[in-house]
Design a protein around this motif. Structure first.
Motif, short mmCIF file in Angstrom:
data_model
loop_
_atom_site.label_atom_id
_atom_site.label_comp_id
_atom_site.label_asym_id
_atom_site.label_seq_id
_atom_site.Cartn_x
_atom_site.Cartn_y
_atom_site.Cartn_z
N LEU A 77 32.05 61.53 1.51
CA LEU A 77 32.03 60.11 1.97
C LEU A 77 30.89 59.17 1.51
CD1 LEU A 77 33.21 61.01 5.79
CD2 LEU A 77 34.44 60.47 3.77
N ASP A 78 29.49 60.10 1.08
CA ASP A 78 28.67 59.29 0.48
C ASP A 78 28.94 58.68 -0.62
OD1 ASP A 78 26.72 60.20 2.50
OD2 ASP A 78 26.01 61.65 1.51
N LEU A 79 29.98 59.55 -1.50
CA LEU A 79 30.48 58.93 -2.73
C LEU A 79 31.23 57.51 -2.61
CD1 LEU A 79 30.71 62.11 -4.94
CD2 LEU A 79 28.84 60.46 -5.00
N ALA A 80 32.06 57.68 -1.49
CA ALA A 80 33.08 56.74 -1.26
C ALA A 80 32.05 55.41 -0.85
CB ALA A 80 34.15 57.21 -0.21
N GLU A 81 31.35 55.69 -0.25
CA GLU A 81 30.21 54.50 0.35
C GLU A 81 29.49 53.66 -0.84
OE1 GLU A 81 29.13 55.75 4.94
OE2 GLU A 81 27.93 56.23 3.22
N ARG A 82 29.70 54.47 -1.91
CA ARG A 82 29.18 53.89 -3.08
C ARG A 82 30.29 53.21 -4.00
NH1 ARG A 82 24.00 55.75 -5.04
NH2 ARG A 82 22.82 56.16 -3.30
N LEU A 96 39.54 69.16 6.85
CA LEU A 96 40.12 68.25 6.64
C LEU A 96 40.32 66.95 7.73
CD1 LEU A 96 43.00 69.48 4.16
CD2 LEU A 96 40.62 68.39 3.24
N ASP A 97 40.85 67.64 8.86
CA ASP A 97 41.16 66.89 10.03
C ASP A 97 39.73 65.96 10.41
OD1 ASP A 97 43.56 67.59 10.13
OD2 ASP A 97 43.48 69.01 11.64
N GLU A 98 38.78 66.89 10.40
CA GLU A 98 37.18 66.11 10.86
C GLU A 98 36.92 65.29 9.84
OE1 GLU A 98 35.47 66.62 13.45
OE2 GLU A 98 36.87 68.15 14.39
N GLY A 99 37.29 65.67 8.65
CA GLY A 99 36.91 64.73 7.39
C GLY A 99 37.58 63.03 7.68
N ARG A 100 39.03 63.23 8.04
CA ARG A 100 39.42 61.94 8.32
C ARG A 100 39.08 61.11 9.36
NH1 ARG A 100 44.10 65.29 7.28
NH2 ARG A 100 45.32 64.67 5.39
N THR A 101 38.44 62.13 10.62
CA THR A 101 37.98 61.23 11.54
C THR A 101 36.60 60.66 11.06
OG1 THR A 101 39.15 62.69 13.22
CG2 THR A 101 37.06 61.61 13.87
N TRP A 102 35.69 61.63 10.41
CA TRP A 102 34.39 60.90 9.99
C TRP A 102 34.62 59.65 9.10
CZ3 TRP A 102 30.39 64.38 7.12
CH2 TRP A 102 29.25 64.01 7.54
N ALA A 103 35.62 59.90 8.36
CA ALA A 103 35.89 58.77 7.42
C ALA A 103 36.08 57.48 7.99
CB ALA A 103 36.82 59.06 6.38
N GLU A 104 36.94 57.63 9.07
CA GLU A 104 37.33 56.57 10.12
C GLU A 104 36.04 55.90 10.68
OE1 GLU A 104 40.40 57.67 12.67
OE2 GLU A 104 41.97 57.74 11.01
N GLN A 105 35.25 56.72 11.10
CA GLN A 105 34.30 56.25 11.68
C GLN A 105 33.03 55.72 10.75
OE1 GLN A 105 32.52 59.69 13.42
NE2 GLN A 105 34.18 59.88 15.14
N GLY A 107 34.19 54.08 8.06
CA GLY A 107 34.82 52.77 7.48
C GLY A 107 35.16 53.07 6.00
N VAL A 108 35.69 54.20 5.41
CA VAL A 108 35.77 54.50 4.23
C VAL A 108 37.11 55.09 4.20
CG1 VAL A 108 33.23 54.54 3.36
CG2 VAL A 108 34.46 56.67 4.28
N SER A 109 38.06 55.02 5.14
CA SER A 109 39.05 55.90 4.89
C SER A 109 40.23 55.40 4.02
CB SER A 109 39.96 55.67 6.52
OG SER A 109 39.46 55.88 7.51
N GLU A 110 40.21 54.31 3.55
CA GLU A 110 41.09 54.03 2.35
C GLU A 110 40.30 54.40 1.04
OE1 GLU A 110 43.71 52.27 2.79
OE2 GLU A 110 43.43 52.38 4.96
N ALA A 111 39.40 54.67 1.12
CA ALA A 111 38.78 55.19 -0.37
C ALA A 111 38.71 57.01 -0.43
CB ALA A 111 37.23 54.89 -0.42
N VAL A 112 39.30 57.57 0.40
CA VAL A 112 39.29 59.04 0.37
C VAL A 112 40.72 59.46 0.86
CG1 VAL A 112 38.43 61.05 1.15
CG2 VAL A 112 37.07 59.03 1.30
N GLU A 113 41.23 60.31 -0.12
CA GLU A 113 42.50 61.11 0.00
C GLU A 113 42.16 62.65 0.25
OE1 GLU A 113 46.67 62.22 -2.70
OE2 GLU A 113 44.90 61.18 -3.49
N TRP A 114 42.84 63.15 1.35
CA TRP A 114 42.48 64.57 1.72
C TRP A 114 43.72 65.49 1.34
CZ3 TRP A 114 37.59 64.73 3.47
CH2 TRP A 114 37.33 63.70 4.06
N ARG A 115 43.58 66.48 0.55
CA ARG A 115 44.50 67.46 0.18
C ARG A 115 44.17 68.93 0.73
NH1 ARG A 115 49.43 65.69 -2.13
NH2 ARG A 115 48.97 63.59 -3.07
#
Length: 292
Positions: A77-82, A96-105, A107-115
């Motif tokens: 998420l730090d890299l996504a913010e860059r 991964l589920d926690e990551g999705r929630t944190w990315a939404e909080q 504001g970088v959800s669109e920049a991260v794909e979770w696998r």
């Protein structure tokens, strides 16, 4: 295998790594069971010098980066913010589920794909595509490192890089309170190093830098950067829930007694309730030789 629904150091170190995919363990997803929410709350983000250094490795501000053993996205998420586009891979659905929630909080959800996948299999799935670089943050020691580096040779583009990130450089000083935590874990769990509940930790016999130098990414540079950390008593106690060897799942019914003992011991040695230290982060960057 990749989840079709597209649905994260050693146990002797109280701040040793993060995360969570490996053919070395029968059930890698279980290593960090119960650690998802505590990880987001209590694990600290990487120092700015580390993020700056990784950013400078990228060919463009919107580089496509693979994060193996991503956990809930502590580095991703730090890299996504860059501005980077991140694919985070982890064996743990909880992470991964926690990551999705944190990315939404953040504001970088669109920049991260979770696998959800084993890190060693990333070269077997064409749909992942290719990447400008790959990062493995506080996770390399959990993986079959040789297999992972071989897999990355298939998905990292020519001119790309692999970066192994650690919150503490090898052979540097640990936190001054580290010996106290080791003794308390041994008191409540025994002397065995654990990789989650009832699973022995497999300690790497060769350093990370040597592994990278023996891989296709054998043109190596290393960053070491000092930084300061300070925790309150509550933060330091909570931090122990993020480690495979002292998580709620690993401690089970012993967790309450362990944490009470931890609070009592730490309060006795530091009545102020503030725990400060200076650490040294390390980033090992490997690239293929220019002649390749």
């Amino acid at each position: 295998m990749i989840d079709p629904t597209n649905s994260t150091a050693p146990a002797r170190d109280p701040q040793e790594p993060t995360t969570h995919n490996s053919a070395m363990y029968a059930n890698p997803a279980a290593i960090f069971a119960s650690c998802g929410k505590p990880y987001v709350e209590f694990r600290r983000r990487h120092d700015t010098a580390v993020i700056d250094y990784l950013t400078h490795q990228c060919p463009s501000p919107t580089a496509r980066i693979l994060d193996l053993g991503c956990g809930p996205g502590t580095l991703a998420l730090d890299l996504a913010e860059r501005g980077m586009h991140i694919t985070g891979v982890d064996a743990s659905q909880e992470m991964l589920d926690e990551g999705r929630t944190w990315a939404e909080q953040r504001g970088v959800s669109e920049a991260v794909e979770w696998r959800r996948a084993d890190a060693t299999t990333v070269g077997q799935h064409d749909r992942l595509g290719t990447f400008d670089g790959a990062v493995i943050a506080d996770a390399f020691h959990w993986l079959d490192r040789q297999q992972v580096l071989t897999a990355l040779d298939k998905v990292v583009r020519p001119g790309g890089f692999v970066a192994v990130v650690g919150y503490r450089a090898p052979e540097t000083q640990r936190e001054w309170w580290h010996p106290l935590l080791v003794k308390l874990r041994e008191k409540h769990l025994g002397a065995a190093d654990l990789a989650g509940p009832s699973t022995p930790y497999i300690r790497p016999q060769v350093g990370h830098e040597a592994m990278v130098r023996a891989s296709p990414f054998n043109r190596v540079s290393v960053l070491r950067a000092d930084y300061q950390r300070e925790y309150t008593l509550d933060e330091l106690v909570g931090l122990q829930r993020t480690f495979a060897y002292s998580s709620a799942a690993t401690l089970g019914e012993r967790q309450e007694a362990f944490e009470a003992d931890l609070r009592s011991t730490l309060s006795a040695v530091q009545p102020s309730g503030l725990f400060a230290t200076t650490l040294q982060a390390a980033v090992i960057v490997g690239r293929r030789p220019e002649s390749r």
